[in-house]
Structures are given as C-alpha cells and as structure tokens.
Design a protein around this motif. Sequence first.
Motif, PDB file in Angstrom:
ATOM      1  N   ALA A  11       0.856  -1.180   0.000  1.00 48.51           N
ATOM      2  CA  ALA A  11       0.000   0.000   0.000  1.00 48.51           C
ATOM      3  C   ALA A  11       0.893   1.231   0.000  1.00 48.51           C
ATOM      4  CB  ALA A  11      -0.891   0.001   1.237  1.00 48.51           C
ATOM      5  N   CYS A  12       0.360   2.352  -0.445  1.00 51.65           N
ATOM      6  CA  CYS A  12       1.126   3.597  -0.376  1.00 51.65           C
ATOM      7  C   CYS A  12       1.314   3.939   1.102  1.00 51.65           C
ATOM      8  CB  CYS A  12       0.387   4.722  -1.087  1.00 51.65           C
ATOM      9  SG  CYS A  12       1.284   6.289  -1.025  1.00 51.65           S
ATOM     10  N   HIS A  13       2.542   4.339   1.452  1.00 51.43           N
ATOM     11  CA  HIS A  13       2.826   4.579   2.860  1.00 51.43           C
ATOM     12  C   HIS A  13       3.399   5.970   3.084  1.00 51.43           C
ATOM     13  CE1 HIS A  13       6.190   2.925   0.736  1.00 51.43           C
ATOM     14  NE2 HIS A  13       7.028   3.210   1.695  1.00 51.43           N
ATOM     15  N   ALA A  14       3.158   6.858   2.099  1.00 51.90           N
ATOM     16  CA  ALA A  14       3.621   8.237   2.275  1.00 51.90           C
ATOM     17  C   ALA A  14       2.905   8.847   3.477  1.00 51.90           C
ATOM     18  CB  ALA A  14       3.327   9.054   1.018  1.00 51.90           C
ATOM     19  N   ARG A  15       3.560   9.824   4.091  1.00 46.65           N
ATOM     20  CA  ARG A  15       2.987  10.419   5.298  1.00 46.65           C
ATOM     21  C   ARG A  15       1.592  10.984   5.020  1.00 46.65           C
ATOM     22  NH1 ARG A  15       6.315  15.073   7.989  1.00 46.65           N
ATOM     23  NH2 ARG A  15       5.791  15.990   5.981  1.00 46.65           N
ATOM     24  N   GLY A  16       0.668  10.670   5.868  1.00 46.36           N
ATOM     25  CA  GLY A  16      -0.684  11.210   5.761  1.00 46.36           C
ATOM     26  C   GLY A  16      -1.559  10.472   4.758  1.00 46.36           C
ATOM     27  N   CYS A  17      -0.962   9.577   3.988  1.00 50.81           N
ATOM     28  CA  CYS A  17      -1.747   8.854   2.980  1.00 50.81           C
ATOM     29  C   CYS A  17      -2.251   7.561   3.607  1.00 50.81           C
ATOM     30  CB  CYS A  17      -0.878   8.563   1.754  1.00 50.81           C
ATOM     31  SG  CYS A  17      -1.816   7.949   0.345  1.00 50.81           S
ATOM     32  N   THR A  18      -3.387   7.638   4.264  1.00 49.34           N
ATOM     33  CA  THR A  18      -3.843   6.490   5.040  1.00 49.34           C
ATOM     34  C   THR A  18      -5.166   5.907   4.548  1.00 49.34           C
ATOM     35  OG1 THR A  18      -4.803   8.056   6.578  1.00 49.34           O
ATOM     36  CG2 THR A  18      -2.677   7.115   7.204  1.00 49.34           C
ATOM     37  N   SER A  19      -5.848   6.619   3.665  1.00 44.30           N
ATOM     38  CA  SER A  19      -7.081   6.026   3.152  1.00 44.30           C
ATOM     39  C   SER A  19      -7.045   6.037   1.628  1.00 44.30           C
ATOM     40  CB  SER A  19      -8.298   6.800   3.660  1.00 44.30           C
ATOM     41  OG  SER A  19      -8.231   8.129   3.208  1.00 44.30           O
ATOM     42  N   ASN A  20      -7.779   5.113   1.026  1.00 44.18           N
ATOM     43  CA  ASN A  20      -7.787   4.977  -0.436  1.00 44.18           C
ATOM     44  C   ASN A  20      -6.359   4.845  -0.995  1.00 44.18           C
ATOM     45  OD1 ASN A  20      -8.888   4.845  -3.016  1.00 44.18           O
ATOM     46  ND2 ASN A  20      -8.686   7.063  -3.329  1.00 44.18           N
ATOM     47  N   ASN A  21      -5.442   4.293  -0.183  1.00 43.46           N
ATOM     48  CA  ASN A  21      -4.029   4.199  -0.607  1.00 43.46           C
ATOM     49  C   ASN A  21      -3.695   2.799  -1.123  1.00 43.46           C
ATOM     50  OD1 ASN A  21      -4.343   2.986   1.845  1.00 43.46           O
ATOM     51  ND2 ASN A  21      -2.391   3.692   2.676  1.00 43.46           N
ATOM     52  N   PHE A  22      -4.730   2.024  -1.450  1.00 40.67           N
ATOM     53  CA  PHE A  22      -4.565   0.653  -1.917  1.00 40.67           C
ATOM     54  C   PHE A  22      -5.781   0.308  -2.753  1.00 40.67           C
ATOM     55  CE2 PHE A  22      -5.649  -3.791  -1.504  1.00 40.67           C
ATOM     56  CZ  PHE A  22      -4.475  -4.416  -1.867  1.00 40.67           C
ATOM     57  N   PRO A  23      -5.659  -0.483  -3.810  1.00 39.16           N
ATOM     58  CA  PRO A  23      -4.413  -0.972  -4.411  1.00 39.16           C
ATOM     59  C   PRO A  23      -3.748   0.069  -5.295  1.00 39.16           C
ATOM     60  CG  PRO A  23      -6.297  -1.761  -5.640  1.00 39.16           C
ATOM     61  CD  PRO A  23      -6.852  -0.977  -4.486  1.00 39.16           C
ATOM     62  N   LEU A  24      -2.437  -0.100  -5.485  1.00 38.09           N
ATOM     63  CA  LEU A  24      -1.700   0.787  -6.378  1.00 38.09           C
ATOM     64  C   LEU A  24      -2.066   0.425  -7.820  1.00 38.09           C
ATOM     65  CD1 LEU A  24       1.740   0.508  -4.559  1.00 38.09           C
ATOM     66  CD2 LEU A  24       0.003   2.287  -4.268  1.00 38.09           C
ATOM     67  N   ARG A  25      -2.118   1.468  -8.667  1.00 40.39           N
ATOM     68  CA  ARG A  25      -2.509   1.274 -10.071  1.00 40.39           C
ATOM     69  C   ARG A  25      -1.282   1.052 -10.948  1.00 40.39           C
ATOM     70  NH1 ARG A  25      -5.248   5.925  -9.885  1.00 40.39           N
ATOM     71  NH2 ARG A  25      -3.583   6.852 -11.104  1.00 40.39           N
ATOM     72  N   PHE A  26      -1.320   0.024 -11.774  1.00 40.34           N
ATOM     73  CA  PHE A  26      -0.203  -0.202 -12.695  1.00 40.34           C
ATOM     74  C   PHE A  26      -0.297   0.760 -13.860  1.00 40.34           C
ATOM     75  CE2 PHE A  26      -0.322  -4.649 -10.983  1.00 40.34           C
ATOM     76  CZ  PHE A  26       0.976  -4.671 -10.510  1.00 40.34           C
ATOM     77  N   SER A  27       0.847   1.254 -14.336  1.00 42.16           N
ATOM     78  CA  SER A  27       0.853   1.869 -15.663  1.00 42.16           C
ATOM     79  C   SER A  27       2.110   1.441 -16.415  1.00 42.16           C
ATOM     80  CB  SER A  27       0.736   3.395 -15.573  1.00 42.16           C
ATOM     81  OG  SER A  27       1.444   3.876 -14.475  1.00 42.16           O
ATOM     82  N   ASP A  28       1.996   1.460 -17.735  1.00 37.54           N
ATOM     83  CA  ASP A  28       3.084   1.051 -18.649  1.00 37.54           C
ATOM     84  C   ASP A  28       3.686  -0.297 -18.260  1.00 37.54           C
ATOM     85  OD1 ASP A  28       2.758   3.653 -19.643  1.00 37.54           O
ATOM     86  OD2 ASP A  28       4.226   4.414 -18.188  1.00 37.54           O
ATOM     87  N   ALA A  29       2.844  -1.221 -17.805  1.00 41.11           N
ATOM     88  CA  ALA A  29       3.383  -2.484 -17.292  1.00 41.11           C
ATOM     89  C   ALA A  29       3.873  -3.378 -18.416  1.00 41.11           C
ATOM     90  CB  ALA A  29       2.315  -3.211 -16.486  1.00 41.11           C
ATOM     91  N   GLN A  30       5.117  -3.843 -18.296  1.00 37.10           N
ATOM     92  CA  GLN A  30       5.631  -4.871 -19.205  1.00 37.10           C
ATOM     93  C   GLN A  30       5.590  -6.194 -18.463  1.00 37.10           C
ATOM     94  OE1 GLN A  30       9.493  -3.995 -20.781  1.00 37.10           O
ATOM     95  NE2 GLN A  30       8.958  -1.847 -21.159  1.00 37.10           N
TER      96      GLN A  30
END
Lengths: 123, 471
Positions: A11-30
């Motif tokens: 999950a995103c764990h940047a400071r203050g990022c505690t809700s809607n921080n999961f799942p991370l979205r893929f882009s340009d995935a190979q």
Amino acid sequence: MVRLITHNLLACHARGCTSNNFPLRFSDAQIETRKADFNADFIRAFMPKLEWSALVDAAKQLGDTSLPLEAPDMLDEEFLKNLHRVLLEIHIEEGSMTCPNCNHRYPISNGIPNMLLAEDEIA
Amino acid sequence: MSHQYLIVFAQAHNEFRLPELSSVSELHGFTYTLADGSDPQRPFMVIHLASEEHARLLARRCILIKAIYQFYGQGSTYKELHEANRANRALWESYIPKTSFKFIVTAYNHSIPQRRQREVIESFAYMDFLGKIDMNDPEILLGCFEEYPDKHGTTRVKHEGDGSFLQVYFGKLIEEGSARQLIGQFDVKKRVYYGNTSMESEISLLMTNQTLAAPGKLIYDPFMGTGSMAYPAAYFGAFVFGSDIDGRQMRGKGKPPGIIRAAKQYGVAARILDLCTFDVTQNPWRCGELFDAIVTDPPYGVRAGAKRLGRKRELSPERRAKYLEHRKSPRPDDQPYIPPTKPYELSALAADLVILARYLLKPGGRLVFFLPTVMDDYQEVDINSMMCSGMELIANSLQDFGSWGRRLVTIRKTSTVKYPPPSFSPEEAVTSEHVPAHKDFREKYFRGFRTDAPHDNYETAGSVPHYPIHD
C-alpha cells in the motif's frame, strides 16, 4: 518480479496517505510469465490475506479476466491452480505503480519496485 | 519406547548444535531428549529418539551432524564399553548370523596406530559376527570412537598418550549427515553473485534451519543485501521475500538482478517471490501476520552501516522551502531523486526489528538474526532488554571471534494478538535504562574495543581503517 501476490500486499505509505491508498494502479506495465511450483496448501493458507477485489482488478488491468468477481467458498484444485498462476506466475518487469490517493508514483525497474519515500513524505 | 542414538558432530559452532537439533525436530514434529551426562560442547552426544526415522531426518537436515549411529555403549575404559555393549545384545544380535559388516575405529583429537586399531576390533570378538567383512559395500557399519582431550598448542610425538581417552563410544551407523555437503554447494566463492557482506554458507544454512524453512512457508529478509539467507531458505522449499533500502545490493550489474541470477544457479529463482527497495522503518506492508519467519543479518556498521530514510541534520527552513518548491516543479533535466539517508544505530535497529517482527509474523513465527557484541561487555540482559511482550527468546548462540562475537538470536512470536504497525518513532521505542554491549558497535569496533581511546562520534568513526576487518 512484482508478482500480483506482492502487489496485493503493498500500500502507499507516504505520510498522511492512510485512506484509499490501496491498491496501487499499474501503468506502462511490461509483463512476463514464468512457471512457479504449485503448492495448494500455500495458496489456500494465503487466501484469507488477499484483498480479493483488488486482485481481480489488478489482474484485469493486466488483461487476465480468469478470476471470479467473488472469492468462492469451495476451493477446488482447478480454482487453486488458476489462482496460483495469477498470483505467482505473472511478473511485471517494468512500469510503475501509482497511489490512487496521493498519486505517488513507485517505479518498477528490472522487476524491482522502488518504494522509497521522499524526505517530505516520511513520518 | 525410545532408543538411544549417538550423534557425531562436526567440530564447529558448538553453541549452535542444540538449537539446530531442536529446530529440525520441531520442523518434523518430534522431540528428542539428551541422555544423562551429554555435553553439547563435546563432539559425541547421545540422545533419545522415538524412532530410527527421526534419526534419519536429523541426519538429512542438520548442518552440524557428521553422522548418526544407533548407540550400543560407551565407557571411560574398554572394559566399561564392552560391559555396556554386552548388555545391549538385543540391539545387535540379529546381525550375528549372516550380515556383512565393516568396522571402523577412529579418534577425535588423536590418531590411533594401526596395530592398536586391530586390537580394538579384535576385542569385540565376543559379538561373534559370522557374516563376511566387506570393506566396500557392507550391510552395516560399526563405529568405535575414542575422544581425547584437546592437546592443541602442545608439542608431542606421534600417537603420544594413545589409549588415554576421555570416553569411548560404540554404535551402528544409521546415516551419514547429508546436509553438510550443502556448505560446499552454497559456497559464496562459487556463487555467481555476491558482495563484500555476503554471509558464509555454513552460517546461512544454520540460520535457515532456525527459521524452520519448508515448502509452502513464506520467509522475509528486511535487510536482503545480496540475499545470502534467501538461497538456502528457498532451497528448503520456502518462498522468500526480500527488501533493502539500497536496491543496488540486490540488483548488482546487468540483468536479471544479481540475486535472481544466483537463485537460478541454485534452481530456486521461482521461489524468490519478490525484491523491493524500501526502508523497513517506512515500509509499505498493507497488513501484518504475513510471514512464517523473518531471517536477516542486519548491517552492523563495519563493512556496511545500516541506514534509514531521513537527514542527519534537518534542513534549515529556507533550504527546506526551496526543496519543497523544487519537488513540486522539477526541471526536465533533473537526475532521478534519491532520498537522503541517515545512520541507523544498531541497538535501536535490533529493538525495532523485534517490534516489526511481532507485527509481521504469523503467531508462532520466528525471527532469526545476528547481533554483534563486544565479548567482555556482553550480558544476558542485552538481549532481554530488546524483547517485547508477545515475543519469546528460544535460542541465543555465540560465534566467537575473540574480542567480539556475534550471537544468532532466535525469537518466537508466542502471542496471537493482532498488533498495530510499529511507527519506529523514538517515543515508541522500547525504553530501557540498560545500555547493551552492542550499542554503538561500530565505534567500539574501530576503537579496537579499548575503553581508554578517545571517543569518536558516529559521523567520523569511519576514518580509522587500520583495525583488521573480519565481519
């Protein structure tokens, strides 16, 4: 590397990022697929840890629609084998993962995601 | 009904023997008990096991076992040994009529002259074995082992003191230890990818056995480095997840990443689940109770110092404002941003690791890690002061390097309570009045563990490179 089992645990764990921080979205995935040893007990034991809808969405984003929308109650061999394939055999080698909340972009290079935070993002 | 077995140990890492026996027997779901008077410091040890199959399982997984024998007798003289062996006739009489056999007589800390080896073999004549002697492919192998005191450092003539052994043991071979050859198989020198902090293979294997690695288990190394513990763990069937604050250690040069190349060499690449770059104190784990074991060799500052995100000195308000502005509107020709790091003091790291493990381990899971320590200053409370509720110390084995050593610590999560993710802030740290011997290990190391030398602070301590380095 960056298999969907890992993606489902990060999950995103940047400071203050505690809700809607999961799942991370893929882009340009190979994507690459590689065989992994099937262990039914491992997959079965891991089921309760999974965020099912996040897994279904991530797989769909990568073009795999084989998972049912709801996790089944009966775990037969065929289902477990397919889940094993989705969790452990799809590798994202390049691209990035982005937080749906704060838009922090975590780049994936050579199969290794960089989840380091900038100095203004740490707790 | 339990039977007695004689273990012949490799003469290394004495303090690791019992923890390894306990771990491997727990892994296979059986128990052992030591026979009266067994001393784990000595190379021969008699234990009770419920079945021969258990003895075989130990021989196949314990790195420190050279061989395991069915125990027939022991004594401080041959008279005592033969009495004991006669009393155990029931164990060997079925071999009398026609079993082919081979007989070996060897000694620990001594070499027995051939003439007396023959005498010893002949002294067992009362066993009346009628089968043929087969030196190449015997059905059973009988071993007689004399144990002599350590005569290291004294000069003596060949065979001097022959016959004045401490104890003599006798038994029938069950199985040679087959796990010891893994030490050669995982030899760092033959590995396609390693670094200057890679862990020697024997110790990595011992650590792995402490984790109870087995198929279907999930194991995590939060200071992955070059992956030394990942290979044996994956070899024993576990999935391994690795993270490190410095991705360069895991990647090396070229493609695929170095750790994957080495894992391929051992045929275990599919079980290296993933590698991630992050600071374990700022980790992205969505939830806890994920892992069966956490195994790691945290950097303790001699070859490589532990780092965590943050600045040694905070930026002044003006510079911080500039930094934030720049982050908001980066220039197109900027180098990729690399966040600053600051040193992570070892005793803080060790205490944090225990708290992190309590969050990330499944109930019953194990944390296995090395902690360096100063030999003269070590006290048991050093380890106890970093423990927290819900975690129990189950093994603590010393590897002695002289003035310093490192302890392999094994901790089990006994609690089934769900713990919140640790914040790693100083306020939440395990506070204890006690200053452990491993605190500021780096500075102590570079001062040569003298207490009279001037005290360097953490930032400048690296400038005295003349002390021999062997970590």
